[in-house]
Motif scaffolding. Structure first.
Motif, mmCIF file in Angstrom:
data_model
loop_
_atom_site.group_PDB
_atom_site.id
_atom_site.type_symbol
_atom_site.label_atom_id
_atom_site.label_comp_id
_atom_site.label_asym_id
_atom_site.label_seq_id
_atom_site.Cartn_x
_atom_site.Cartn_y
_atom_site.Cartn_z
ATOM 1 N N VAL A 5 0.850 -1.191 0.000
ATOM 2 C CA VAL A 5 0.000 0.000 0.000
ATOM 3 C C VAL A 5 0.883 1.237 0.000
ATOM 4 C CG1 VAL A 5 -1.770 1.269 1.253
ATOM 5 C CG2 VAL A 5 -1.830 -1.219 1.204
ATOM 6 N N LYS A 6 0.621 2.158 -0.936
ATOM 7 C CA LYS A 6 1.362 3.412 -0.994
ATOM 8 C C LYS A 6 0.385 4.576 -0.897
ATOM 9 C CE LYS A 6 1.303 2.922 -5.947
ATOM 10 N NZ LYS A 6 2.034 2.670 -7.167
ATOM 11 N N LYS A 7 0.896 5.740 -0.606
ATOM 12 C CA LYS A 7 0.052 6.931 -0.483
ATOM 13 C C LYS A 7 0.047 7.679 -1.805
ATOM 14 C CE LYS A 7 0.703 7.124 4.402
ATOM 15 N NZ LYS A 7 0.961 7.855 5.593
ATOM 16 N N ASN A 8 -1.128 8.227 -2.172
ATOM 17 C CA ASN A 8 -1.292 8.933 -3.437
ATOM 18 C C ASN A 8 -2.113 10.187 -3.184
ATOM 19 O OD1 ASN A 8 -1.252 9.527 -6.134
ATOM 20 N ND2 ASN A 8 -2.209 7.633 -6.793
ATOM 21 N N SER A 9 -2.077 11.166 -4.084
ATOM 22 C CA SER A 9 -2.736 12.436 -3.796
ATOM 23 C C SER A 9 -3.929 12.763 -4.696
ATOM 24 C CB SER A 9 -1.719 13.572 -3.853
ATOM 25 O OG SER A 9 -1.120 13.613 -5.119
ATOM 26 N N ALA A 41 -7.458 -0.074 5.327
ATOM 27 C CA ALA A 41 -7.075 1.329 5.136
ATOM 28 C C ALA A 41 -6.634 1.952 6.460
ATOM 29 C CB ALA A 41 -8.233 2.116 4.523
ATOM 30 N N GLN A 82 -3.233 0.674 7.485
ATOM 31 C CA GLN A 82 -2.153 1.161 6.619
ATOM 32 C C GLN A 82 -2.047 2.689 6.617
ATOM 33 O OE1 GLN A 82 0.107 -0.736 4.970
ATOM 34 N NE2 GLN A 82 -0.817 -2.513 5.944
ATOM 35 N N ASP A 83 -2.927 3.362 7.338
ATOM 36 C CA ASP A 83 -2.951 4.821 7.444
ATOM 37 C C ASP A 83 -3.121 5.489 6.074
ATOM 38 O OD1 ASP A 83 -2.927 7.242 8.849
ATOM 39 O OD2 ASP A 83 -0.766 7.493 8.552
ATOM 40 N N VAL A 84 -4.080 4.977 5.284
ATOM 41 C CA VAL A 84 -4.467 5.579 4.012
ATOM 42 C C VAL A 84 -5.986 5.661 3.979
ATOM 43 C CG1 VAL A 84 -2.442 4.754 2.750
ATOM 44 C CG2 VAL A 84 -4.516 3.375 2.766
ATOM 45 N N SER A 85 -6.516 6.438 3.046
ATOM 46 C CA SER A 85 -7.968 6.526 2.907
ATOM 47 C C SER A 85 -8.495 5.264 2.221
ATOM 48 C CB SER A 85 -8.363 7.757 2.087
ATOM 49 O OG SER A 85 -7.969 7.587 0.731
ATOM 50 N N ASN A 91 -8.068 5.658 -1.486
ATOM 51 C CA ASN A 91 -6.713 5.378 -1.944
ATOM 52 C C ASN A 91 -6.479 3.869 -2.004
ATOM 53 O OD1 ASN A 91 -3.726 4.898 -1.601
ATOM 54 N ND2 ASN A 91 -3.727 7.126 -1.803
ATOM 55 N N GLN A 120 -5.637 1.565 -5.399
ATOM 56 C CA GLN A 120 -4.467 0.711 -5.495
ATOM 57 C C GLN A 120 -4.852 -0.758 -5.726
ATOM 58 O OE1 GLN A 120 -1.111 1.645 -2.826
ATOM 59 N NE2 GLN A 120 -2.424 3.310 -2.104
#
Length: 63
Positions: free
Chosen positions: A4-8, A29, A32-35, A38, A42
């Motif tokens: 999982v990676k962060k994206n904007s 989510a 993994q501290d993402v929305s 997001n 992914q």
């Protein structure tokens, strides 16, 4: 391996998903501290990339 990676940048789109799937996505989510958005992006990119790879391999095997 799926990482999982962060994206904007995102675009709004509405999809209907089963409640249990949304709950699982929400848990992952959060861990993994993402929305959730997001994470879904992914997951879709990963699945489509894997599917494209399978289609490519099938075409190679037929030749």
């Amino acid at each position: 391996m799926f990482v999982v990676k962060k994206n904007s940048e995102m675009m709004n789109k509405t999809f209907r998903l089963p409640v249990d799937l949304v709950e699982r996505l929400t848990q992952v989510a959060k861990a993994q501290d993402v929305s959730v958005n997001n994470l879904v992006q992914q997951c879709c990119e990963y699945a489509l990339g894997d599917m494209a790879g399978e289609a490519h391999q099938d075409a190679k095997q037929r030749t």
